[in-house]
Write a protein that holds these residues in place. Structure first.
Motif, PDB file in Angstrom:
ATOM      1  N   SER A 363     163.788  33.155  75.151  1.00 27.94           N
ATOM      2  CA  SER A 363     163.588  31.772  75.600  1.00 27.94           C
ATOM      3  C   SER A 363     162.120  31.384  75.552  1.00 27.94           C
ATOM      4  O   SER A 363     161.663  30.514  76.297  1.00 27.94           O
ATOM      5  N   GLY A 364     161.368  32.036  74.701  1.00 26.77           N
ATOM      6  CA  GLY A 364     160.006  31.616  74.425  1.00 26.77           C
ATOM      7  C   GLY A 364     158.933  32.147  75.349  1.00 26.77           C
ATOM      8  O   GLY A 364     157.758  31.804  75.178  1.00 26.77           O
ATOM      9  N   ARG A 365     159.284  32.974  76.349  1.00 35.46           N
ATOM     10  CA  ARG A 365     158.252  33.531  77.221  1.00 35.46           C
ATOM     11  C   ARG A 365     157.682  34.794  76.575  1.00 35.46           C
ATOM     12  O   ARG A 365     158.275  35.872  76.619  1.00 35.46           O
ATOM     13  N   ALA A 366     156.521  34.641  75.966  1.00 35.32           N
ATOM     14  CA  ALA A 366     155.914  35.733  75.202  1.00 35.32           C
ATOM     15  C   ALA A 366     155.183  36.673  76.141  1.00 35.32           C
ATOM     16  O   ALA A 366     153.947  36.654  76.251  1.00 35.32           O
ATOM     17  N   PHE A 367     155.950  37.502  76.836  1.00 37.09           N
ATOM     18  CA  PHE A 367     155.358  38.475  77.750  1.00 37.09           C
ATOM     19  C   PHE A 367     155.954  39.841  77.475  1.00 37.09           C
ATOM     20  O   PHE A 367     157.172  40.000  77.389  1.00 37.09           O
ATOM     21  N   ASP A 368     155.085  40.829  77.339  1.00 34.50           N
ATOM     22  CA  ASP A 368     155.471  42.216  77.129  1.00 34.50           C
ATOM     23  C   ASP A 368     154.419  43.067  77.822  1.00 34.50           C
ATOM     24  O   ASP A 368     153.234  42.993  77.490  1.00 34.50           O
ATOM     25  N   ALA A 369     154.834  43.841  78.819  1.00 38.32           N
ATOM     26  CA  ALA A 369     153.872  44.617  79.603  1.00 38.32           C
ATOM     27  C   ALA A 369     153.118  45.631  78.763  1.00 38.32           C
ATOM     28  O   ALA A 369     152.040  46.100  79.166  1.00 38.32           O
ATOM     29  N   ARG A 370     153.647  45.984  77.576  1.00 42.89           N
ATOM     30  CA  ARG A 370     152.912  46.882  76.694  1.00 42.89           C
ATOM     31  C   ARG A 370     151.670  46.198  76.131  1.00 42.89           C
ATOM     32  O   ARG A 370     150.686  46.864  75.771  1.00 42.89           O
ATOM     33  N   LYS A 371     151.733  44.864  76.026  1.00 38.38           N
ATOM     34  CA  LYS A 371     150.592  44.089  75.529  1.00 38.38           C
ATOM     35  C   LYS A 371     149.651  43.692  76.668  1.00 38.38           C
ATOM     36  O   LYS A 371     148.436  43.812  76.566  1.00 38.38           O
ATOM     37  N   ALA A 372     150.209  43.137  77.726  1.00 37.56           N
ATOM     38  CA  ALA A 372     149.439  42.714  78.893  1.00 37.56           C
ATOM     39  C   ALA A 372     150.329  42.858  80.122  1.00 37.56           C
ATOM     40  O   ALA A 372     151.454  42.353  80.112  1.00 37.56           O
ATOM     41  N   ARG A 388     161.866  34.504  70.370  1.00 38.79           N
ATOM     42  CA  ARG A 388     162.670  33.408  69.825  1.00 38.79           C
ATOM     43  C   ARG A 388     162.557  32.232  70.777  1.00 38.79           C
ATOM     44  O   ARG A 388     162.071  32.370  71.903  1.00 38.79           O
ATOM     45  N   GLU A 389     163.012  31.080  70.355  1.00 41.64           N
ATOM     46  CA  GLU A 389     162.883  29.881  71.167  1.00 41.64           C
ATOM     47  C   GLU A 389     164.219  29.314  71.633  1.00 41.64           C
ATOM     48  O   GLU A 389     164.261  28.557  72.604  1.00 41.64           O
ATOM     49  N   ASP A 390     165.327  29.668  70.985  1.00 40.20           N
ATOM     50  CA  ASP A 390     166.600  28.989  71.239  1.00 40.20           C
ATOM     51  C   ASP A 390     167.214  29.336  72.591  1.00 40.20           C
ATOM     52  O   ASP A 390     167.953  28.536  73.164  1.00 40.20           O
ATOM     53  N   GLY A 391     166.978  30.540  73.080  1.00 41.36           N
ATOM     54  CA  GLY A 391     167.430  30.901  74.412  1.00 41.36           C
ATOM     55  C   GLY A 391     168.929  31.073  74.572  1.00 41.36           C
ATOM     56  O   GLY A 391     169.435  31.072  75.694  1.00 41.36           O
ATOM     57  N   ASP A 392     169.659  31.260  73.496  1.00 40.65           N
ATOM     58  CA  ASP A 392     171.111  31.450  73.581  1.00 40.65           C
ATOM     59  C   ASP A 392     171.459  32.911  73.331  1.00 40.65           C
ATOM     60  O   ASP A 392     170.586  33.762  73.157  1.00 40.65           O
ATOM     61  N   VAL A 393     172.754  33.201  73.324  1.00 44.65           N
ATOM     62  CA  VAL A 393     173.194  34.579  73.091  1.00 44.65           C
ATOM     63  C   VAL A 393     172.683  35.077  71.751  1.00 44.65           C
ATOM     64  O   VAL A 393     172.215  36.221  71.622  1.00 44.65           O
ATOM     65  N   ASP A 394     172.753  34.228  70.739  1.00 52.14           N
ATOM     66  CA  ASP A 394     172.285  34.598  69.402  1.00 52.14           C
ATOM     67  C   ASP A 394     170.807  34.989  69.433  1.00 52.14           C
ATOM     68  O   ASP A 394     170.408  35.991  68.830  1.00 52.14           O
ATOM     69  N   ALA A 395     169.990  34.209  70.128  1.00 46.71           N
ATOM     70  CA  ALA A 395     168.557  34.510  70.211  1.00 46.71           C
ATOM     71  C   ALA A 395     168.314  35.843  70.916  1.00 46.71           C
ATOM     72  O   ALA A 395     167.438  36.623  70.507  1.00 46.71           O
ATOM     73  N   ARG A 396     169.105  36.124  71.956  1.00 44.43           N
ATOM     74  CA  ARG A 396     168.923  37.398  72.668  1.00 44.43           C
ATOM     75  C   ARG A 396     169.332  38.574  71.786  1.00 44.43           C
ATOM     76  O   ARG A 396     168.763  39.668  71.901  1.00 44.43           O
ATOM     77  N   ILE A 397     170.320  38.374  70.911  1.00 42.69           N
ATOM     78  CA  ILE A 397     170.676  39.423  69.952  1.00 42.69           C
ATOM     79  C   ILE A 397     169.545  39.629  68.956  1.00 42.69           C
ATOM     80  O   ILE A 397     169.145  40.770  68.661  1.00 42.69           O
ATOM     81  N   TRP A 398     168.987  38.536  68.442  1.00 43.05           N
ATOM     82  CA  TRP A 398     167.951  38.660  67.416  1.00 43.05           C
ATOM     83  C   TRP A 398     166.676  39.291  67.972  1.00 43.05           C
ATOM     84  O   TRP A 398     165.991  40.042  67.261  1.00 43.05           O
TER      85      TRP A 398
END
Length: 520
Positions: A363-372, A388-398
């Protein structure tokens, strides 16, 4: 340093010895100002927990990923509610009220959360008043108006999964409201971490959520090492990352197949399940345990990698077979019909709840504790953050698909660059003296008081937070953990609204929140 962090440090009554980020004691006004700043989006709530007479709030600085813990004394058993202006804190506050008996003033929802009226005691970590265990019915929120009806699901489910109750209010097949009732697998983790040995505490934390045992063990070890000033051999640092990526790889493969299975596409489940099994078997060969439980310990790791060939063979097989499964998913129209535009989570909600992992990044929140905030050896490794930006099931799969490829790349980098040397340092000396790495060796400074450590690491679901207080012997006095699911479960309620009831298993699996990690 951000303006908010500077203001909080300037307003601190005291600054405690917590590594590597500060813990500050504040007054009620500063606590409220911090809460308003979080609600306004100037920082992210990373955790909220308590101990007798005090409440702690971890705040993540979105500018640079630095953490800070705010402590507010609550001698009268009350503190200003964070959830009053910031809803993601509400369940954490309800848990604090259940366990410690500390009451958030102005809290919008004062229903008991972890306490199901079965303990026979109120506030077991606080005053511990005995009460009758009457098992009173839980007062679900009402959704009224014709022609709504309710559907109750759980807490016992058809599959071999953990217990949780879901109460649907539906108009025909359309879900109008979903409300969750969790807490069925409460284990008393905070109580188990109070006044115990470092070894016993490590085993407790490793078992908070079994599919994330590496992530939890790593977070615990880093928190303990920060508190004790313990160094870690470079080979152990890289082996830890290898275990973490194997755990991420296995779980993402399992999730991709399971999501597709909930859309009645069992073929993906079968093939992804076989790949996941290969990862678990390779982990067993490499580290002696399929889940690598208890393999990460303070000051190092418990198992070395004697032969990298099975790991290299594993990544080669997955690289050969996984792209065909991705193509199958992408080209199956009936499957896409179920996943695309289903269970949409808005970027605004993902940011507001500070949700991490594939749920947040889809859903577009670019956060990863490995980075910051980041931790070694990831600063020396080359990998991309999948978003991804779409925030649906498909986006979570991708996002999971992209992270499978990134984990394969990371595993190969780690194996190729794995340094030689010891896999652990003796811990006993560090329990008597503080180790401070300096040029030419280790300088020793006597320990004279309790110290604290805080760590955040990236698990396959998202960021895991561990806080510890240890005494001069290394004994754990208090500890608190926070699973990424704490901020993801409420968002599942939002994502399912407007979807049909039959799509709930699909949405639920695309989130794959942990019951055990949440209920603690």
């Amino acid at each position: 340093m951000s303006t908010l962090r500077t203001a909080l440090l300037n307003a601190a009554l005291t600054i405690e010895e917590q590594k590597p980020w500060p813990r500050i004691t504040v007054d009620a006004d500063t606590w409220r100002q911090a809460t308003l700043a979080i609600a306004a989006g100037n920082a992210t709530l990373a955790g909220l927990w308590a101990e007798p007479g005090a409440v702690h709030m971890a705040v993540l600085d979105d500018e640079d990923g630095a953490l800070m813990v705010l402590t507010l004394a609550a001698p009268d058993g009350r503190f200003p509610s964070v959830g009053l202006t910031h809803p993601p804190a509400q369940r954490l506050e309800r848990a604090i009220a259940d366990l410690h008996g500390l009451i958030p003033e102005g809290m919008p929802d004062d229903r008991r959360w972890l306490d199901h009226d079965r303990w026979g005691v109120r506030a077991p970590l606080g005053a511990a008043d005995k009460v009758p265990a009457d098992g009173a019915p839980y007062p679900f929120l009402k959704a009224e108006g014709p022609p709504l009806h309710q559907i109750a699901v759980g807490p016992v489910h058809a599959g071999i999964i953990e217990p949780g109750h879901f109460r649907f209010s539906a108009n025909g097949e359309i879900v109008v409201r979903l409300e969750e009732r969790l807490g069925y697998v409460h284990k008393g983790i905070e109580g188990l971490l109070a006044d115990t040995t470092l070894e016993a505490a490590a085993k407790v934390v490793a078992r908070v959520s079994g599919d994330s045992t590496v992530a939890y063990s790593l977070a615990f070890a880093r928190a303990a090492e920060a508190a004790l000033g313990v160094a870690v051999p470079q080979r152990a640092v890289w082996l830890r990352a290898l275990m973490a990526e194997l755990e991420r790889l296995a779980n993402h493969l399992g999730d991709i197949g399971a999501i597709c299975n909930d859309a009645a596409f069992a073929l993906m489940l079968a093939h992804c399940g076989m790949l996941r099994e290969e990862v678990l078997r390779a982990s067993k060969v490499a580290f002696g345990h399929r889940l690598m439980m208890d393999r990460i310990v303070p000051a190092g790791v418990a198992s070395d990698l004697s032969d990298a060939a099975p790991i290299k063979a594993l990544t080669a097989r997955i690289r050969q077979r996984f792209p065909r499964l991705v193509e199958l998913y992408d080209n199956t129209a009936s499957l896409q019909n179920r996943t695309v535009a289903t269970g949409h989570l808005t970027p605004e909600l993902a940011r507001r709840f500070g949700t991490g992992g594939p749920v947040g990044r889809a859903s577009g929140r670019a956060f990863d504790a490995r980075k910051a905030p980041g931790y070694p050896p990831y600063g020396d490794l080359d990998f991309k953050m999948a978003t991804r930006e779409d925030g649906d099931v498909d986006a979570r799969i991708w996002v999971r698909i992209d992270e499978v490829y990134e984990s394969l790349e990371l595993i190969e980098q780690i194996v190729d660059r794995l340094p030689a040397g010891p896999i652990a340092y003796p811990l006993a000396p560090a329990l008597r003296e503080r180790r401070v790495p300096q040029a030419g060796g280790l300088a020793h400074e006597p320990r004279d008081s309790a110290t604290e450590g805080l760590a955040m690491v990236e698990g396959f679901r998202g960021d895991v937070l561990v806080w510890l207080r240890t005494d001069e012997t290394g004994r754990v006095l208090r500890g608190a953990v926070r699973d990424p699911s704490v901020f993801q479960w409420p968002l599942l309620e939002a994502a399912i609204e407007g979807n049909i009831v039959a799509d709930f298993p699909l949405c639920n699996k695309s989130f794959n929140c942990s019951y055990s990690g949440h209920d603690l």
